[in-house]
Scaffold this motif. Sequence first.
Motif, PDB file in Angstrom:
ATOM      1  N   GLU A 194       0.484   2.349 -14.873  1.00 39.85           N
ATOM      2  CA  GLU A 194       1.745   2.120 -14.177  1.00 39.85           C
ATOM      3  C   GLU A 194       1.547   1.560 -12.767  1.00 39.85           C
ATOM      4  O   GLU A 194       2.408   0.835 -12.263  1.00 39.85           O
ATOM      5  CB  GLU A 194       2.542   3.420 -14.081  1.00 39.85           C
ATOM      6  CG  GLU A 194       3.042   3.927 -15.426  1.00 39.85           C
ATOM      7  CD  GLU A 194       3.620   5.314 -15.288  1.00 39.85           C
ATOM      8  OE1 GLU A 194       4.839   5.461 -15.524  1.00 39.85           O
ATOM      9  OE2 GLU A 194       2.862   6.243 -14.937  1.00 39.85           O
ATOM     10  N   THR A 195       0.428   1.906 -12.132  1.00 42.16           N
ATOM     11  CA  THR A 195       0.204   1.478 -10.751  1.00 42.16           C
ATOM     12  C   THR A 195      -0.743   0.278 -10.644  1.00 42.16           C
ATOM     13  O   THR A 195      -0.945  -0.231  -9.540  1.00 42.16           O
ATOM     14  CB  THR A 195      -0.340   2.645  -9.898  1.00 42.16           C
ATOM     15  OG1 THR A 195      -1.548   3.134 -10.480  1.00 42.16           O
ATOM     16  CG2 THR A 195       0.690   3.763  -9.793  1.00 42.16           C
ATOM     17  N   MET A 196      -1.289  -0.171 -11.758  1.00 39.56           N
ATOM     18  CA  MET A 196      -2.211  -1.312 -11.730  1.00 39.56           C
ATOM     19  C   MET A 196      -1.597  -2.548 -11.073  1.00 39.56           C
ATOM     20  O   MET A 196      -2.248  -3.187 -10.239  1.00 39.56           O
ATOM     21  CB  MET A 196      -2.697  -1.638 -13.143  1.00 39.56           C
ATOM     22  CG  MET A 196      -3.633  -2.836 -13.206  1.00 39.56           C
ATOM     23  SD  MET A 196      -5.219  -2.558 -12.407  1.00 39.56           S
ATOM     24  CE  MET A 196      -6.038  -1.659 -13.715  1.00 39.56           C
ATOM     25  N   ALA A 203       0.835  -1.205   0.000  1.00 41.60           N
ATOM     26  CA  ALA A 203       0.000   0.000   0.000  1.00 41.60           C
ATOM     27  C   ALA A 203       0.871   1.256   0.000  1.00 41.60           C
ATOM     28  O   ALA A 203       0.566   2.236  -0.693  1.00 41.60           O
ATOM     29  CB  ALA A 203      -0.934  -0.005   1.210  1.00 41.60           C
ATOM     30  N   THR A 204       1.974   1.222   0.746  1.00 40.56           N
ATOM     31  CA  THR A 204       2.902   2.355   0.779  1.00 40.56           C
ATOM     32  C   THR A 204       3.517   2.566  -0.601  1.00 40.56           C
ATOM     33  O   THR A 204       3.616   3.698  -1.082  1.00 40.56           O
ATOM     34  CB  THR A 204       3.992   2.125   1.841  1.00 40.56           C
ATOM     35  OG1 THR A 204       3.370   1.987   3.119  1.00 40.56           O
ATOM     36  CG2 THR A 204       4.981   3.274   1.879  1.00 40.56           C
ATOM     37  N   GLY A 205       3.905   1.481  -1.250  1.00 44.63           N
ATOM     38  CA  GLY A 205       4.468   1.583  -2.597  1.00 44.63           C
ATOM     39  C   GLY A 205       3.471   2.154  -3.588  1.00 44.63           C
ATOM     40  O   GLY A 205       3.823   2.988  -4.435  1.00 44.63           O
ATOM     41  N   LEU A 206       2.222   1.731  -3.485  1.00 46.69           N
ATOM     42  CA  LEU A 206       1.170   2.268  -4.354  1.00 46.69           C
ATOM     43  C   LEU A 206       0.990   3.760  -4.111  1.00 46.69           C
ATOM     44  O   LEU A 206       0.951   4.560  -5.052  1.00 46.69           O
ATOM     45  CB  LEU A 206      -0.154   1.530  -4.105  1.00 46.69           C
ATOM     46  CG  LEU A 206      -1.373   2.060  -4.847  1.00 46.69           C
ATOM     47  CD1 LEU A 206      -1.211   1.915  -6.362  1.00 46.69           C
ATOM     48  CD2 LEU A 206      -2.630   1.325  -4.374  1.00 46.69           C
ATOM     49  N   SER A 207       0.924   4.144  -2.853  1.00 48.32           N
ATOM     50  CA  SER A 207       0.745   5.550  -2.498  1.00 48.32           C
ATOM     51  C   SER A 207       1.903   6.412  -3.001  1.00 48.32           C
ATOM     52  O   SER A 207       1.690   7.498  -3.563  1.00 48.32           O
ATOM     53  CB  SER A 207       0.601   5.681  -0.981  1.00 48.32           C
ATOM     54  OG  SER A 207       0.436   7.029  -0.612  1.00 48.32           O
ATOM     55  N   GLU A 208       3.117   5.927  -2.810  1.00 50.60           N
ATOM     56  CA  GLU A 208       4.287   6.683  -3.257  1.00 50.60           C
ATOM     57  C   GLU A 208       4.321   6.821  -4.780  1.00 50.60           C
ATOM     58  O   GLU A 208       4.660   7.879  -5.311  1.00 50.60           O
ATOM     59  CB  GLU A 208       5.567   6.020  -2.751  1.00 50.60           C
ATOM     60  CG  GLU A 208       5.757   6.165  -1.250  1.00 50.60           C
ATOM     61  CD  GLU A 208       6.900   5.338  -0.695  1.00 50.60           C
ATOM     62  OE1 GLU A 208       7.489   4.514  -1.442  1.00 50.60           O
ATOM     63  OE2 GLU A 208       7.210   5.503   0.498  1.00 50.60           O
ATOM     64  N   ALA A 209       3.958   5.751  -5.482  1.00 53.69           N
ATOM     65  CA  ALA A 209       3.939   5.803  -6.952  1.00 53.69           C
ATOM     66  C   ALA A 209       2.908   6.819  -7.435  1.00 53.69           C
ATOM     67  O   ALA A 209       3.178   7.610  -8.345  1.00 53.69           O
ATOM     68  CB  ALA A 209       3.638   4.420  -7.522  1.00 53.69           C
ATOM     69  N   ARG A 257      -1.610  -6.229  -6.406  1.00 50.57           N
ATOM     70  CA  ARG A 257      -0.866  -6.862  -5.315  1.00 50.57           C
ATOM     71  C   ARG A 257      -1.517  -6.555  -3.968  1.00 50.57           C
ATOM     72  O   ARG A 257      -1.639  -7.431  -3.112  1.00 50.57           O
ATOM     73  CB  ARG A 257       0.593  -6.380  -5.331  1.00 50.57           C
ATOM     74  CG  ARG A 257       1.441  -6.967  -4.238  1.00 50.57           C
ATOM     75  CD  ARG A 257       1.718  -8.431  -4.497  1.00 50.57           C
ATOM     76  NE  ARG A 257       2.609  -8.941  -3.481  1.00 50.57           N
ATOM     77  CZ  ARG A 257       2.504 -10.120  -2.930  1.00 50.57           C
ATOM     78  NH1 ARG A 257       1.584 -10.960  -3.330  1.00 50.57           N
ATOM     79  NH2 ARG A 257       3.343 -10.498  -2.000  1.00 50.57           N
ATOM     80  N   VAL A 258      -1.956  -5.319  -3.793  1.00 54.72           N
ATOM     81  CA  VAL A 258      -2.653  -4.949  -2.556  1.00 54.72           C
ATOM     82  C   VAL A 258      -3.919  -5.790  -2.412  1.00 54.72           C
ATOM     83  O   VAL A 258      -4.207  -6.317  -1.330  1.00 54.72           O
ATOM     84  CB  VAL A 258      -2.976  -3.431  -2.537  1.00 54.72           C
ATOM     85  CG1 VAL A 258      -3.965  -3.090  -1.436  1.00 54.72           C
ATOM     86  CG2 VAL A 258      -1.697  -2.616  -2.377  1.00 54.72           C
ATOM     87  N   GLN A 259      -4.672  -5.938  -3.488  1.00 52.04           N
ATOM     88  CA  GLN A 259      -5.900  -6.737  -3.449  1.00 52.04           C
ATOM     89  C   GLN A 259      -5.587  -8.193  -3.077  1.00 52.04           C
ATOM     90  O   GLN A 259      -6.305  -8.800  -2.283  1.00 52.04           O
ATOM     91  CB  GLN A 259      -6.607  -6.697  -4.802  1.00 52.04           C
ATOM     92  CG  GLN A 259      -7.224  -5.351  -5.124  1.00 52.04           C
ATOM     93  CD  GLN A 259      -8.492  -5.105  -4.337  1.00 52.04           C
ATOM     94  OE1 GLN A 259      -8.451  -4.810  -3.140  1.00 52.04           O
ATOM     95  NE2 GLN A 259      -9.614  -5.225  -4.999  1.00 52.04           N
TER      96      GLN A 259
END
Length: 151
Positions: A93-95, A78-84, A100-102
Amino acid sequence: MSRGIFVAAAAALVITAGAAHAEVATWEQERVANYAAQLTVATDELKQALDAVGIQNFAQQNAMYQVKDTVKMLHSAATGLSEALASGKGREETMPRFKRVQTLRRDAEEEGRSADIPDSVFEKVFAVGSALIKLRPYYVDEPMPEEKPAQ
């Protein structure tokens, strides 16, 4: 009893998330990044709540360690998604990060059924689900496939 509540809460999140949105929402970078930041806060609070839980039943010790580890990975994803998203990366790009979060959320749900999760942790579970429900319409353009019942 708390396992039954965890299962019911998780099932409610899956049903609500699946029914709430069936098509992609118009992409709004700032809004999506804000929702991802909310998800990061929610997963961190869930991780901290689980870390504060002592192991009370030796038989469920491994299950609790497993769910704690999965929630730690969920928070990291989730942190990686937020930062991206905060850096300006878009939907395509973030899909993979969102997927992965799901996946990690579903894994934590499954593992949580085996662990003796106290009732005090459930509000944190709902916060994670709420944040995911907000993000989902920006990533999913078709209804979620129905999950197969556990056998």
